[in-house]
Enzyme design. Structure first.
Site, PDB file in Angstrom:
ATOM      1  CE  LYS A  69      -2.859   2.936   0.582  1.00 37.43           C
ATOM      2  NZ  LYS A  69      -4.043   3.384  -0.492  1.00 37.43           N
TER       3      LYS A  69
ATOM      4  CG  ASN B 298      -0.608   5.712  -2.798  1.00 35.26           C
ATOM      5  OD1 ASN B 298      -1.198   5.371  -3.730  1.00 35.26           O
ATOM      6  ND2 ASN B 298      -0.862   5.653  -1.320  1.00 35.26           N
TER       7      ASN B 298
ATOM      8  NE  ARG C 277      -1.172   8.832  -9.085  1.00 37.61           N
ATOM      9  CZ  ARG C 277      -1.397   9.492  -9.919  1.00 37.61           C
ATOM     10  NH1 ARG C 277      -1.117   8.399 -11.038  1.00 37.61           N
ATOM     11  NH2 ARG C 277      -2.085  10.326 -10.592  1.00 37.61           N
TER      12      ARG C 277
ATOM     13  CB  CYS D  65      -2.397   8.915  -0.973  1.00 40.33           C
ATOM     14  SG  CYS D  65      -4.226   9.128  -1.138  1.00 40.33           S
TER      15      CYS D  65
ATOM     16  NE  ARG E 262      -0.693  21.585 -11.047  1.00 42.59           N
ATOM     17  CZ  ARG E 262      -0.155  20.561 -10.181  1.00 42.59           C
ATOM     18  NH1 ARG E 262       0.793  19.933 -10.506  1.00 42.59           N
ATOM     19  NH2 ARG E 262      -0.030  20.802  -8.920  1.00 42.59           N
TER      20      ARG E 262
HETATM   21  N1  SAJ Z   1       0.223  14.909  -9.823  1.00 40.29           N
HETATM   22  C1  SAJ Z   1       1.388  15.118 -10.523  1.00 40.29           C
HETATM   23  N2  SAJ Z   1       1.519  14.971 -11.746  1.00 40.29           N
HETATM   24  C2  SAJ Z   1       1.263  13.385 -12.403  1.00 40.29           C
HETATM   25  C3  SAJ Z   1      -0.170  13.444 -11.356  1.00 40.29           C
HETATM   26  C4  SAJ Z   1      -0.521  13.623  -9.980  1.00 40.29           C
HETATM   27  O1  SAJ Z   1       2.121  16.675 -10.587  1.00 40.29           O
HETATM   28  O2  SAJ Z   1       1.472  13.143 -13.632  1.00 40.29           O
HETATM   29  C5  SAJ Z   1       0.019  15.683  -8.034  1.00 40.29           C
HETATM   30  C6  SAJ Z   1      -1.979  15.627  -8.735  1.00 40.29           C
HETATM   31  O3  SAJ Z   1      -2.136  17.151  -8.782  1.00 40.29           O
HETATM   32  C7  SAJ Z   1      -2.393  16.420  -6.800  1.00 40.29           C
HETATM   33  C8  SAJ Z   1      -0.909  15.178  -6.559  1.00 40.29           C
HETATM   34  O4  SAJ Z   1      -0.196  14.825  -7.786  1.00 40.29           O
HETATM   35  O5  SAJ Z   1      -1.221  17.075  -6.250  1.00 40.29           O
HETATM   36  C9  SAJ Z   1      -1.674  13.870  -6.558  1.00 40.29           C
HETATM   37  O6  SAJ Z   1      -2.489  12.823  -7.566  1.00 40.29           O
HETATM   38  P1  SAJ Z   1      -3.307  11.556  -7.060  1.00 40.29           P
HETATM   39  O7  SAJ Z   1      -3.784  11.736  -9.101  1.00 40.29           O
HETATM   40  O8  SAJ Z   1      -2.372  10.838  -7.249  1.00 40.29           O
HETATM   41  O9  SAJ Z   1      -3.897  11.617  -6.129  1.00 40.29           O
HETATM   42  P2  SAJ Z   1      -4.128  11.314  -5.310  1.00 40.29           P
HETATM   43  O10 SAJ Z   1      -3.525  11.629  -4.307  1.00 40.29           O
HETATM   44  O11 SAJ Z   1      -6.044  11.197  -4.718  1.00 40.29           O
HETATM   45  O12 SAJ Z   1      -4.369   9.991  -5.271  1.00 40.29           O
HETATM   46  C10 SAJ Z   1      -4.848   8.642  -5.438  1.00 40.29           C
HETATM   47  C11 SAJ Z   1      -4.328   7.332  -4.714  1.00 40.29           C
HETATM   48  N3  SAJ Z   1      -5.113   6.727  -4.314  1.00 40.29           N
HETATM   49  C12 SAJ Z   1      -5.475   5.822  -3.281  1.00 40.29           C
HETATM   50  O13 SAJ Z   1      -4.276   5.847  -2.276  1.00 40.29           O
HETATM   51  C13 SAJ Z   1      -6.254   4.679  -2.689  1.00 40.29           C
HETATM   52  C14 SAJ Z   1      -3.122   6.797  -5.741  1.00 40.29           C
HETATM   53  O14 SAJ Z   1      -3.159   5.759  -5.359  1.00 40.29           O
HETATM   54  C15 SAJ Z   1      -3.855   7.237  -7.309  1.00 40.29           C
HETATM   55  O15 SAJ Z   1      -2.938   6.839  -7.998  1.00 40.29           O
HETATM   56  C16 SAJ Z   1      -4.740   8.379  -7.128  1.00 40.29           C
HETATM   57  O16 SAJ Z   1      -5.570   8.280  -6.259  1.00 40.29           O
HETATM   58  C17 SAJ Z   1      -5.442   7.481  -9.048  1.00 40.29           C
HETATM   59  O17 SAJ Z   1      -4.661   7.120  -9.626  1.00 40.29           O
HETATM   60  O18 SAJ Z   1      -6.203   8.943  -9.324  1.00 40.29           O
END
Ligand code: SAJ
Length: 476
Positions: A230, A234, A237, A288, A446
């Site tokens: 888990k 993250n 990512r 996360c 963005r």
């Molecule tokens: N972001 C970037 N570039 C990217 C993707 C995201 O700068 O390519 C930024 C976003 O603007 C944001 C942050 O990162 O500020 C997080 O974005 P996120 O899409 O990861 O969204 P979260 O934080 O809600 O992540 C959640 C997580 N889900 C859980 O923990 C259950 C993550 O594991 C998922 O991969 C993500 O959602 C998802 O894919 O939607």
């Protein structure tokens, strides 16, 4: 007696409890209650001043969660009408159950020491310990530091109950992977990591979760492996985002367009070739990615103590990734400062329209928004910041204007921080008119706008990763 035989004597899972009626616990409880052979599900919620109201709401079949959650209200209506789901603050009912899951937030106390606050979760664990009976299954769903399930959680359960984990009761970690707006779908369709402290616990937890899965399947492993899965999913990512953010900074320095490079790299296709390119931006927020890396780091420091072989004096790649992502708001500040200098406006007293406060595009979620450290840097230098966000009405200590025109009026600099749909349609002529300035600044955090349209309008443009445009000539 072995745990296997104790569980056999207990019989199949029929009565379930879910502790923590939040965005994880509510859909989980509703889905358990909807399984025909599960007889009843209790949703446990402390009757506290801040969240006791949820009990009555949930028992009316209403969801206390913000935002749209497709199917949730209908499901809650169904399972409350059939009395298969009951929300209660009477934790003694735990004693009647076969399985109890805990979905309680583990926030960080403060960003400095990055120590998670497990107090609420441990309070829940203690409550379970008081009413724990032989043959029960306990599952932690919260995101926790690797080593917690077999460590403090197991110790506390054994201490309070006098029972032995892996002998008298089963214990597992099954991390939630839900995202706001798709809670039910995520629980049904994502594969479910299920990690027991032993095989019997893993099997029992697999029995519990299998009936709620439609497309998803259970992926069994050890409790600690589940905790690492888990936190690492993250962490990875966050690492991918940091990788493209660093490349964007390099491209700016070398005067090239990071999106050309991204497309170029992405074109490398073929068997087993992946580059998993994500998107550069103004920063990483949310609850996360901003914390799970630190859970993983603490886990290896504690569990792997003295065992980790790693390059001497080199920082953790994952923590470095966090620092790169947390640097992006500072970089946005530098871009803003440089552009204002080019347009001859001192930062002190400059009016900056900050477009987007939510951490995620087209959402109202402001947790750990990267816009906040950016705004702090501006305010610290005496700039006057007007924040707009179409989804966020208020935020402690930060006035948020309801109409974008209000933020844009007389703005010396316009800064796009969140990729809300609305900002795709901004028009350079309109913005220049509203700003009333000869050479207003536009900073694109963005990749939302076409630089050339703004440069032609006399704007001073800067964009993340846009080394090909950031030094453009100013059009008089
Ligand atoms: N972001 C970037 N570039 C990217 C993707 C995201 O700068 O390519 C930024 C976003 O603007 C944001 C942050 O990162 O500020 C997080 O974005 P996120 O899409 O990861 O969204 P979260 O934080 O809600 O992540 C959640 C997580 N889900 C859980 O923990 C259950 C993550 O594991 C998922 O991969 C993500 O959602 C998802 O894919 O939607």
């Amino acid at each position: 007696m072995t745990l296997e035989s104790v569980l056999k004597e207990k019989g199949p899972v029929k009565k379930i409890g879910v502790i923590g009626m939040g965005y994880v616990g509510i859909p989980a409880a509703a889905l358990f209650a909807d399984v025909p052979h599960y007889e009843c599900v209790y949703g446990f919620q402390r009757d506290s001043p801040s969240s006791g109201y949820k009990i009555a709401m949930l028992n009316r079949g209403e969801s206390p969660l913000k935002g749209i959650e497709p199917g949730l209200e209908e499901l809650l209506q169904k399972v409350t009408a059939s009395k298969k789901f009951i929300c209660t603050s009477d934790f003694s009912k735990i004693a009647e159950l076969d399985a109890v899951t805990l979905s309680i937030q583990t926030p960080f106390l403060n960003k400095e020491d990055l120590l998670p606050d497990f107090s609420a979760l441990m309070e829940g664990v203690k409550n379970v310990g008081h009413y724990l009976r032989p043959g029960m299954l306990v599952v932690l769903e919260s995101t926790i530091t690797p080593g917690t399930t077999i460590g403090i959680a197991c110790d506390l359960l054994e201490k309070v109950s006098g029972l032995k984990a892996g002998v008298d009761f089963a214990l597992a970690h099954a991390p939630e992977r839900v995202m706001v707006g798709r809670l039910l779908r995520n629980i049904r369709e994502h594969d479910r990591i299920v990690g027991g402290i032993d095989d019997a616990s893993t099997r029992r937890a697999t029995e519990l979760y299998t009936p709620v899965l439609t497309i998803g399947k259970v992926i069994p492993m050890s409790a600690t492996a589940a905790e690492v899965t888990k936190t690492a999913e993250n962490t990875f990512r966050d690492l991918q985002i940091a990788a493209i953010n660093e490349l964007a900074l390099y491209c700016e320095a070398m005067g090239i367009n990071v999106y050309d490079v991204r497309n170029g790299i992405d074109s490398l296709k073929g068997e087993g070739i992946t580059r998993a390119m994500l998107w550069p931006g103004a920063g990483v927020g949310g609850h996360c990615l901003t914390k799970d890396t630190y859970h993983l780091e603490r886990g290896v420091q504690q569990l792997g103590k003295g065992m980790l072989d790693y390059p001497v004096n080199e920082p953790s790649l994952y923590v470095l990734a966090r620092h790169i992502n947390d640097f992006m708001p500072t970089h946005m500040f530098r871009l803003t400062k440089d552009a204002l200098q080019r347009s001859g406006v001192p930062l002190k007293g400059a009016k900056v329209a900050l477009l987007g406060w939510a951490f995620l595009a087209n959402s109202d979620d402001t947790r750990n928004t990267p816009a906040e450290p950016y705004r702090d840097l501006l305010v610290c230098e005496g700039a006057i910041v007007s924040v707009h966000d179409p989804y966020v009405a208020e935020y402690p200590g930060v006035p948020i204007v309801p109409f974008v025109e209000e933020a844009l009026q007389d703005a010396d600099a316009i800064v796009i921080f969140t990729g809300h749909h609305q900002y795709h349609t901004l028009n350079p002529k309109v913005l220049r008119h509203l700003s009333g300035k000869k050479h207003p600044v536009i900073i694109d955090g963005r990749n939302m706008i076409d630089p050339d349209g703004y440069i032609r309008e006399g704007f001073v443009y800067k964009g993340i990763g846009r080394g090909d445009k950031n030094g453009h000539a100013i059009v008089e």
